[in-house]
Scaffold this active site. Structure first.
Site, PDB file in Angstrom:
ATOM      1  N   ALA A  89      -3.042 -18.363  -2.062  1.00  0.00           N
ATOM      2  CA  ALA A  89      -3.419 -16.974  -1.808  1.00  0.00           C
ATOM      3  C   ALA A  89      -4.226 -16.402  -2.956  1.00  0.00           C
ATOM      4  O   ALA A  89      -5.139 -15.591  -2.752  1.00  0.00           O
ATOM      5  CB  ALA A  89      -2.171 -16.125  -1.578  1.00  0.00           C
ATOM      6  N   GLN A  90      -3.927 -16.822  -4.178  1.00  0.00           N
ATOM      7  CA  GLN A  90      -4.520 -16.196  -5.352  1.00  0.00           C
ATOM      8  C   GLN A  90      -5.732 -16.925  -5.918  1.00  0.00           C
ATOM      9  O   GLN A  90      -6.649 -16.283  -6.425  1.00  0.00           O
ATOM     10  CB  GLN A  90      -3.461 -16.055  -6.442  1.00  0.00           C
ATOM     11  CG  GLN A  90      -2.354 -15.058  -6.098  1.00  0.00           C
ATOM     12  CD  GLN A  90      -2.900 -13.665  -5.835  1.00  0.00           C
ATOM     13  OE1 GLN A  90      -3.148 -13.306  -4.691  1.00  0.00           O
ATOM     14  NE2 GLN A  90      -3.103 -12.893  -6.877  1.00  0.00           N
ATOM     15  N   HIS A 137       0.852  -1.203   0.000  1.00  0.00           N
ATOM     16  CA  HIS A 137       0.000   0.000   0.000  1.00  0.00           C
ATOM     17  C   HIS A 137       0.885   1.250   0.000  1.00  0.00           C
ATOM     18  O   HIS A 137       1.060   1.920   1.016  1.00  0.00           O
ATOM     19  CB  HIS A 137      -0.939  -0.007   1.206  1.00  0.00           C
ATOM     20  CG  HIS A 137      -1.999  -1.064   1.111  1.00  0.00           C
ATOM     21  ND1 HIS A 137      -1.916  -2.271   1.776  1.00  0.00           N
ATOM     22  CD2 HIS A 137      -3.154  -1.097   0.391  1.00  0.00           C
ATOM     23  CE1 HIS A 137      -2.976  -2.997   1.499  1.00  0.00           C
ATOM     24  NE2 HIS A 137      -3.747  -2.324   0.666  1.00  0.00           N
ATOM     25  N   TYR A 164       1.461  -8.784   4.415  1.00  0.00           N
ATOM     26  CA  TYR A 164       0.681  -9.699   5.251  1.00  0.00           C
ATOM     27  C   TYR A 164       1.563 -10.330   6.330  1.00  0.00           C
ATOM     28  O   TYR A 164       1.173 -10.437   7.499  1.00  0.00           O
ATOM     29  CB  TYR A 164       0.068 -10.798   4.400  1.00  0.00           C
ATOM     30  CG  TYR A 164      -1.185 -10.406   3.630  1.00  0.00           C
ATOM     31  CD1 TYR A 164      -1.801  -9.175   3.835  1.00  0.00           C
ATOM     32  CD2 TYR A 164      -1.744 -11.288   2.702  1.00  0.00           C
ATOM     33  CE1 TYR A 164      -2.933  -8.830   3.134  1.00  0.00           C
ATOM     34  CE2 TYR A 164      -2.892 -10.945   1.995  1.00  0.00           C
ATOM     35  CZ  TYR A 164      -3.490  -9.718   2.213  1.00  0.00           C
ATOM     36  OH  TYR A 164      -4.623  -9.382   1.517  1.00  0.00           O
ATOM     37  N   ASP A 196      -9.070  -1.145  -7.636  1.00  0.00           N
ATOM     38  CA  ASP A 196      -8.286  -1.311  -6.416  1.00  0.00           C
ATOM     39  C   ASP A 196      -7.632  -2.693  -6.342  1.00  0.00           C
ATOM     40  O   ASP A 196      -6.534  -2.842  -5.805  1.00  0.00           O
ATOM     41  CB  ASP A 196      -9.177  -1.070  -5.192  1.00  0.00           C
ATOM     42  CG  ASP A 196      -8.393  -1.032  -3.891  1.00  0.00           C
ATOM     43  OD1 ASP A 196      -7.190  -0.739  -3.926  1.00  0.00           O
ATOM     44  OD2 ASP A 196      -8.998  -1.304  -2.831  1.00  0.00           O
ATOM     45  N   PHE A 240       2.751   4.492  -2.904  1.00  0.00           N
ATOM     46  CA  PHE A 240       2.380   5.397  -4.001  1.00  0.00           C
ATOM     47  C   PHE A 240       2.289   4.672  -5.337  1.00  0.00           C
ATOM     48  O   PHE A 240       1.457   5.020  -6.177  1.00  0.00           O
ATOM     49  CB  PHE A 240       3.383   6.549  -4.100  1.00  0.00           C
ATOM     50  CG  PHE A 240       3.110   7.476  -5.257  1.00  0.00           C
ATOM     51  CD1 PHE A 240       2.001   8.310  -5.258  1.00  0.00           C
ATOM     52  CD2 PHE A 240       3.947   7.490  -6.362  1.00  0.00           C
ATOM     53  CE1 PHE A 240       1.729   9.147  -6.342  1.00  0.00           C
ATOM     54  CE2 PHE A 240       3.690   8.335  -7.440  1.00  0.00           C
ATOM     55  CZ  PHE A 240       2.578   9.151  -7.436  1.00  0.00           C
ATOM     56  N   ARG A 241       3.118   3.650  -5.556  1.00  0.00           N
ATOM     57  CA  ARG A 241       3.041   2.919  -6.824  1.00  0.00           C
ATOM     58  C   ARG A 241       1.691   2.212  -6.946  1.00  0.00           C
ATOM     59  O   ARG A 241       1.105   2.135  -8.024  1.00  0.00           O
ATOM     60  CB  ARG A 241       4.192   1.917  -6.939  1.00  0.00           C
ATOM     61  CG  ARG A 241       4.374   1.376  -8.363  1.00  0.00           C
ATOM     62  CD  ARG A 241       5.581   0.449  -8.449  1.00  0.00           C
ATOM     63  NE  ARG A 241       6.818   1.105  -8.062  1.00  0.00           N
ATOM     64  CZ  ARG A 241       7.559   1.820  -8.878  1.00  0.00           C
ATOM     65  NH1 ARG A 241       7.197   1.973 -10.151  1.00  0.00           N
ATOM     66  NH2 ARG A 241       8.664   2.391  -8.454  1.00  0.00           N
TER      67      ARG A 241
END
Length: 512
Positions: free
Chosen positions: A434-435, A234, A406, A384, A236-237
């Protein structure tokens, strides 16, 4: 730029027997000139003034006022005369007079320099000179212990007097790539991303249609950059990627034909601001740890509420308020719309928002305000969490970044004796696990629902998600097979226990 003589006006004032020289741009508004005159006179900026010539006739305070000379200065008279009289009664001593004289002179010079930067958009060399002059003036004031006089109340971020990132010339190839979901943000430095964001606002017509000051836009984007923390994910990129995906969806779905320009402005601005000052620990941690944010916002979307608050603290700074030209009612609409969209990014509300959109999508009405609000909420949600829409080489590093964040949280939760989510535990999670569930049960259903309204996203967005799901399922099969081999009592070869898949062991080693 024109010559100095055509770009600037010089007016001489008689201030309590002293000749005060005031220089201002010919582009200054009457209000700006009055503020300069108030500063020169040493009264509050909102004081009403009358300007009199040598014969006592009133002169209009505006950029077209006649030139004068030191021998025939104008006389400034505050209409609320008590302010000046009361001020002068307290300046009897020679020392006090000198201090006030210094304050007036330095403030006037500082205002002149800042107005030049703000209104003229000067060349880089001139800007650097002004920055140095301003720095010297501030140091001079500090050395004279007059810090209260130039008290800078903007504590939100270190103040930058002018935008310091260079103006990049974006090639036609870059301009075209920016409009696509395949854009690779890993190839760009922060300054370049700032220029790309600036281009998006110009390209969408937002700067022109809403008369946004280009210098203010630069200042705002710099302030946005400064208020994103250097978290693994989380940061700026991530802010840039979400905004670029929003820009891509606006272009791909021709949203400017369906939505108003005000809606487009709200969508882009909410995307830019949506994770401001994210601490790197999610809402669950905030609530379980009873942090200041959780207490402040009563455990209700504490992070998203904080992002909104920081966003509008930035807008409250005149230097960064890209909405300064809007009337109060329109600004209220922008504020409410931006808050609604940022709050929608709380994944705890995912089911509620998507179910509401599913009920509307088959009979969607672009003229219905509730339908449009729901659409905008789903659009920012898509952007997002859109990394898996991008090519594998762009998307996969983001998984590493997210897992690292995480793992930082779960390690702290273990240390503090707080509950740990399995999908955040470095001992339990793998990239595929996770994905797969996230892509199958969150991303694909949401994007497929949007696809009903905008079929053009199927090839560019939905199909890449399906391919990503298939790829991670293949990786999981390989992981499962490797784990089965490693635990088989019949296979105890020296290299088997050391075998590592693309799953948990590699991720744990890379991110520990």
């Amino acid at each position: 730029m024109g010559s100095a003589s055509s770009s600037y006006r010089v007016i001489y004032l008689d201030v309590d027997g002293r000749i005060q020289k005031v220089v201002f741009s010919r582009f200054c508004s009457p209000c700006d000139i009055k503020e300069l005159f108030c500063t020169a006179l040493g009264v509050q900026r909102n004081t009403n003034l009358s300007l009199l010539d040598s014969s006592g006739a009133m002169v209009s305070i505006d950029p077209t006022m006649p030139h004068n000379t030191e021998r025939s200065p104008y006389k400034l008279v505050p209409l609320a005369g008590g302010q000046l009289a009361g001020k002068m009664q307290h300046t009897h001593t020679h020392t006090s007079f000198k201090i006030n004289e210094l304050k007036t002179e330095v403030t006037n010079r500082l205002a002149m320099l800042e107005k030049r930067v703000e209104l003229e958009g000067m060349k880089v060399v001139e800007i650097e000179k002004c920055r140095n002059d301003i720095k010297k003036l501030r140091e001079e004031m500090a050395s004279r212990n007059n810090s209260n006089f130039l008290d800078d109340s903007k504590k939100l971020t270190p103040r930058r007097d002018v935008p310091s990132y260079p103006k990049y010339h974006l090639s036609q190839e870059t301009v075209e790539a920016l409009r696509l979901p395949t854009f690779d943000a890993w190839q760009w430095e922060p300054n370049e991303m700032l220029s790309c964001l600036e281009h998006m606002y110009h390209d969408l017509g937002l700067v022109k249609d809403f008369s946004i000051n280009p210098i203010t836009l630069k200042r705002w984007l710099l302030c946005i950059h400064d208020n994103y923390k250097n978290n693994p994910f989380h940061n700026f990129r991530h802010c840039f990627c979400v905004t670029q995906m929003m820009y891509s969806m606006i272009c791909l779905c021709s949203l400017q034909e369906k939505l108003s320009q005000l809606d487009i402005l709200i969508l882009m601005t909410a995307a830019v601001c949506h994770d401001l000052d994210h601490p790197g620990f999610n809402n669950t941690y905030q609530i379980n740890a009873r942090t200041e944010l959780a207490v402040r916002y009563n455990d209700i979307s504490p992070l998203e509420n904080h992002h909104c608050a920081v966003a509008f603290q930035i807008f409250s700074q005149p230097d960064c308020n890209i909405f300064s030209n809007f009337d109060p009612e329109t600004f209220k609409q922008i504020r409410q719309g931006t808050i609604t969209l940022i709050l929608a990014t709380d994944m705890a509300r995912h089911g509620e928002i998507l179910d509401s959109f599913k009920q509307k999508v088959d009979g969607f009405d672009f003229a219905d305000e509730d339908h449009m609000t729901c659409l905008k909420m789903v659009l920012i949600k898509c952007c997002d969490i859109s990394n898996e829409v991008r090519p594998m080489e762009v998307a996969e590093p983001w998984v590493d970044c997210l897992l690292e964040e995480y793992f930082m949280q779960s390690d702290r939760e273990k240390t503090e004796g707080l509950p740990v989510a399995p999908f955040m535990d470095r001992e339990k999670v793998t990239k595929p696990t996770a994905q797969i569930g996230f892509i199958k049960f969150v991303l694909i259903p949401m994007f497929e629902t949007v696809m009903k309204l905008f079929p053009q996203i199927e090839e560019a967005m939905v199909q890449p998600l399906r391919e990503s799901r298939d790829r991670y399922e293949e990786l999981k099969q390989i992981d499962d097979a490797m784990n089965e081999v490693c635990t088989s009592p019949w296979l105890r070869g020296p290299e088997v226990p050391g075998a590592a898949s693309r799953g948990s062991r590699l991720v744990s080693d890379r991110l520990s």
